[in-house]
Motif scaffolding. Structure first.
Motif, PDB file in Angstrom:
ATOM      1  N   GLU A  94      17.912  21.076  25.541  1.00 61.11           N
ATOM      2  CA  GLU A  94      18.491  19.821  25.055  1.00 61.11           C
ATOM      3  C   GLU A  94      19.980  19.956  24.769  1.00 61.11           C
ATOM      4  OE1 GLU A  94      16.036  21.605  23.623  1.00 61.11           O
ATOM      5  OE2 GLU A  94      14.538  20.337  22.669  1.00 61.11           O
ATOM      6  N   SER A  95      20.407  21.181  24.401  1.00 60.69           N
ATOM      7  CA  SER A  95      21.802  21.409  24.035  1.00 60.69           C
ATOM      8  C   SER A  95      22.317  22.659  24.734  1.00 60.69           C
ATOM      9  CB  SER A  95      21.929  21.571  22.505  1.00 60.69           C
ATOM     10  OG  SER A  95      23.218  22.047  22.165  1.00 60.69           O
ATOM     11  N   SER A 115      10.564  24.988  29.322  1.00 62.32           N
ATOM     12  CA  SER A 115       9.924  24.265  28.220  1.00 62.32           C
ATOM     13  C   SER A 115       8.405  24.326  28.221  1.00 62.32           C
ATOM     14  CB  SER A 115      10.352  22.788  28.255  1.00 62.32           C
ATOM     15  OG  SER A 115       9.975  22.186  29.488  1.00 62.32           O
ATOM     16  N   ILE A 145      10.511  18.918  18.783  1.00 57.74           N
ATOM     17  CA  ILE A 145      10.923  18.300  20.045  1.00 57.74           C
ATOM     18  C   ILE A 145      10.410  16.874  20.130  1.00 57.74           C
ATOM     19  CG2 ILE A 145      10.609  18.389  22.552  1.00 57.74           C
ATOM     20  CD1 ILE A 145      10.611  21.440  22.325  1.00 57.74           C
ATOM     21  N   GLY A 179      12.699  14.481  18.801  1.00 59.56           N
ATOM     22  CA  GLY A 179      14.029  14.461  19.396  1.00 59.56           C
ATOM     23  C   GLY A 179      14.963  15.525  18.869  1.00 59.56           C
ATOM     24  N   PRO A 227      16.449  19.277  19.012  1.00 62.04           N
ATOM     25  CA  PRO A 227      16.517  20.448  19.900  1.00 62.04           C
ATOM     26  C   PRO A 227      15.827  21.654  19.264  1.00 62.04           C
ATOM     27  CG  PRO A 227      18.662  19.383  19.735  1.00 62.04           C
ATOM     28  CD  PRO A 227      17.789  18.738  18.702  1.00 62.04           C
ATOM     29  N   VAL A 280      24.223  17.538  21.721  1.00 57.94           N
ATOM     30  CA  VAL A 280      22.962  17.414  22.462  1.00 57.94           C
ATOM     31  C   VAL A 280      23.266  16.662  23.747  1.00 57.94           C
ATOM     32  CG1 VAL A 280      20.582  16.569  22.409  1.00 57.94           C
ATOM     33  CG2 VAL A 280      21.668  17.386  20.303  1.00 57.94           C
ATOM     34  N   ASN A 294      21.466  16.949  26.663  1.00 56.26           N
ATOM     35  CA  ASN A 294      20.291  16.705  27.512  1.00 56.26           C
ATOM     36  C   ASN A 294      19.117  16.328  26.611  1.00 56.26           C
ATOM     37  OD1 ASN A 294      18.601  16.670  29.821  1.00 56.26           O
ATOM     38  ND2 ASN A 294      17.999  18.791  29.461  1.00 56.26           N
ATOM     39  N   PRO A 295      19.235  15.177  25.924  1.00 56.83           N
ATOM     40  CA  PRO A 295      18.218  14.831  24.921  1.00 56.83           C
ATOM     41  C   PRO A 295      16.837  14.606  25.529  1.00 56.83           C
ATOM     42  CG  PRO A 295      19.662  12.963  25.335  1.00 56.83           C
ATOM     43  CD  PRO A 295      20.262  14.129  26.062  1.00 56.83           C
ATOM     44  N   VAL A 296      15.824  14.994  24.754  1.00 53.67           N
ATOM     45  CA  VAL A 296      14.441  14.744  25.139  1.00 53.67           C
ATOM     46  C   VAL A 296      13.986  13.486  24.425  1.00 53.67           C
ATOM     47  CG1 VAL A 296      12.068  15.611  25.001  1.00 53.67           C
ATOM     48  CG2 VAL A 296      13.946  17.170  25.550  1.00 53.67           C
TER      49      VAL A 296
END
Length: 528
Positions: A428-429, A452, A465, A468, A470, A520, A522-524
């Motif tokens: 994510e980061s 992941s 996760i 949201g 990381p 962050v 590449n956020p999930v």
């Protein structure tokens, strides 16, 4: 001159910061880790199963050490405990079992030697079907279920496949990749219940000889008040003796049925007429509380201290086996829990605490389904939006040994070597990943990035996760002693534990001490 003064000041600050880190790192040592681990993975704590007195004693040990170190309790209280309301459902073996009746309804056979994967308070009666291996292979025109009516039936099937028997493949406790699709096919076909038995070519005769009976939780635990729906089918593991009794009306036993498949290359699946089978499962239910243990080290900046970095590790394990042996869980997860105590000690040895607050969460009920971390992320001590990252330690104390060959529930054993560690992350980061590799280099560890997806389940980082946040999951790999009495103190690689402790301290320190919030990029997506 002013520019030179600024440069000198900046250099001085960096030197002070570096000295502070070295002092804290120097406080992480194997002697403390050994003493922590010696007690926490001992028989005295009886496997630390959630809901037991021993689990409460394990929580008290962590709490007492936090008080000794000077780590603060949950903000707004004088308590280190975050009580989780739970409910358990345990199979009552004395009033549960399998009963076979003849056409007149007379019981002709009964046994309580079965292990139920789906404990619900119910009784199921139905006609019996033998489905061979329950296996399908279109390339060989082999289908155990072809022409077989399994709807609303109780289905008996063997583990593995015809090819595994012919080739004398290595016996397995339970190969999820092989058995999962078979079970799902039966469920899709409307089977009311599934009776799984080790095929006679397997060296195991029953779930006790293989250890599966002991590996499964003794009860099902969930959040109190959660809306749990009973499983639409029942799955039980039975002994070969029971299977032979069920097949008796055919005039064959299980070994003979397997030999017929092997000799003809064709299925011998059939309905077993003239008998009906009843599976009775009685359960005992109770409600109770079990604690997460949470401590904080307050940040030094008056504004940024309202944000935090979280360290997590589950301290529960699987308790005592039916034969009285203790699953001490030295690696799983005394190692992560006690490493976290050492990291907390390192932070307390800093003269200048990081800008942001550091939260230490020893979560409970991981072995029951990530319950403690789920509760923490639903009731965080700092808001989710103020939580920068989670660093989760789960099994960080083993290095590959000669015995680490074969598989665990169908998954190849993959223990890391000395000086290596796995990290699971959704990336994510990219900034957090850079911190990870920088810290690993300083601690003398080689990081193996696993992405992941954990091959065999999950761990508590998943709860973060899902919100949201990381996360990094630090892990030394799956070994042959997992969830057994062999996962003991004497097999821990304390050099690795020390290096991991230093690595995660450095990651958390840098993330908490930056003036700018962790990026962050590449956020999930959060799970609601």
């Amino acid at each position: 001159m002013r520019k030179l003064n600024f440069v000198l000041l900046l250099f001085g600050l960096l030197q002070v910061n570096s000295f502070a880190q070295k002092k804290a790192l120097g406080s992480i040592d194997q002697q403390d880790l050994r003493s922590f681990m010696y007690f926490f993975s001992s028989d005295e704590l009886q496997g630390r199963e959630t809901g037991t007195r021993a689990n409460d004693e394990a929580a008290l040990y962590i709490r007492t050490n936090l008080m000794r170190l000077g780590v603060k309790p949950i903000p707004g209280s004088d308590n280190y405990y975050q009580e989780i309301p739970l409910a358990s459902t345990r199979v009552d073996r004395k009033n549960s079992g399998i009963y076979v009746s003849d056409a007149d309804g007379k019981t002709i056979f009964s046994s309580d030697s079965l292990v139920t994967f789906t404990p619900d308070n119910k009784s199921i009666t139905g006609n019996l079907v033998f489905a061979g291996y329950g296996y399908r292979d279109s390339s060989k025109d082999y289908d155990d279920l072809k022409g077989l009516d399994i709807k609303d039936k109780i289905v008996l099937l063997m583990t593995r496949t015809p090819d595994a028997f012919k080739s004398q493949a290595e016996s397995s406790q339970f190969d999820q990749e092989a058995e999962g699709p078979k079970i799902m096919s039966l469920v899709a076909g409307g089977a009311k219940a599934i009776l799984l038995v080790y095929d006679p070519g397997n060296k195991y005769r029953d779930p006790w000889s293989s250890g599966i009976a002991e590996m499964l939780p003794s009860d099902r635990v969930s959040m109190a008040g959660s809306d749990e729906h009973p499983m639409p089918f029942q799955l039980s593991f039975i002994t070969r003796n029971i299977a032979d009794a069920l097949l008796k009306p055919l005039g064959k036993d299980l070994a003979q049925m397997q030999d017929m498949i092997a000799s003809t290359g064709q299925p011998v699946s059939t309905e077993i007429t003239g008998v009906s089978v009843t599976l009775k499962t009685a359960v005992e239910q109770k409600k109770f509380n079990s604690p997460n243990v949470v401590g904080i080290i307050e940040g030094s900046d008056p504004v940024l201290k309202n944000e935090c970095v979280v360290y997590s590790a589950h301290f529960d394990h699987t308790g005592v086996r039916g034969d009285g042996q203790v699953n001490n869980g030295a690696d799983d997860n005394a190692s992560g829990s006690m490493a976290l105590l050492e990291v907390a000690k390192a932070f307390m040895n800093l003269d200048q605490k990081p800008l942001r607050t550091v939260v230490f969460a020893w979560v409970n009920g991981e072995e029951k389904g990530l319950l403690g971390s789920q509760y923490y992320t639903d009731h965080p001590v700092f808001p989710v939006e103020k939580t920068l990252a989670d660093i989760n330690l789960d099994m960080v104390g083993r290095s590959k040994m000669a015995s680490d060959t074969g598989s665990f529930f169908g998954m190849p054993l993959d223990v890391t070597g000395p000086g290596e560690i796995y990290v699971y992350t959704a990336h994510e980061s990219s900034q957090l990943i850079r911190m990870l590799y920088d810290a690993a280099g300083k601690a003398g560890l080689k990081v193996i990035d696993k992405g992941s997806e954990i091959e065999y389940g999950s761990s508590d980082h998943a709860s973060f996760i899902n919100k949201g946040i990381p996360a990094l999951m630090i892990h030394s790999g799956v070994h042959s002693d997992l969830h057994s009495p062999r996962d003991d103190y004497g097999k821990i690689d304390f050099d690795k534990m020390e290096r991991v402790s230093k690595m995660v301290f450095l990651i958390g320190y840098e993330a908490a001490n930056q003036k700018q919030r962790l990026v962050v990029d590449n956020p999930v997506k959060k799970k609601e």
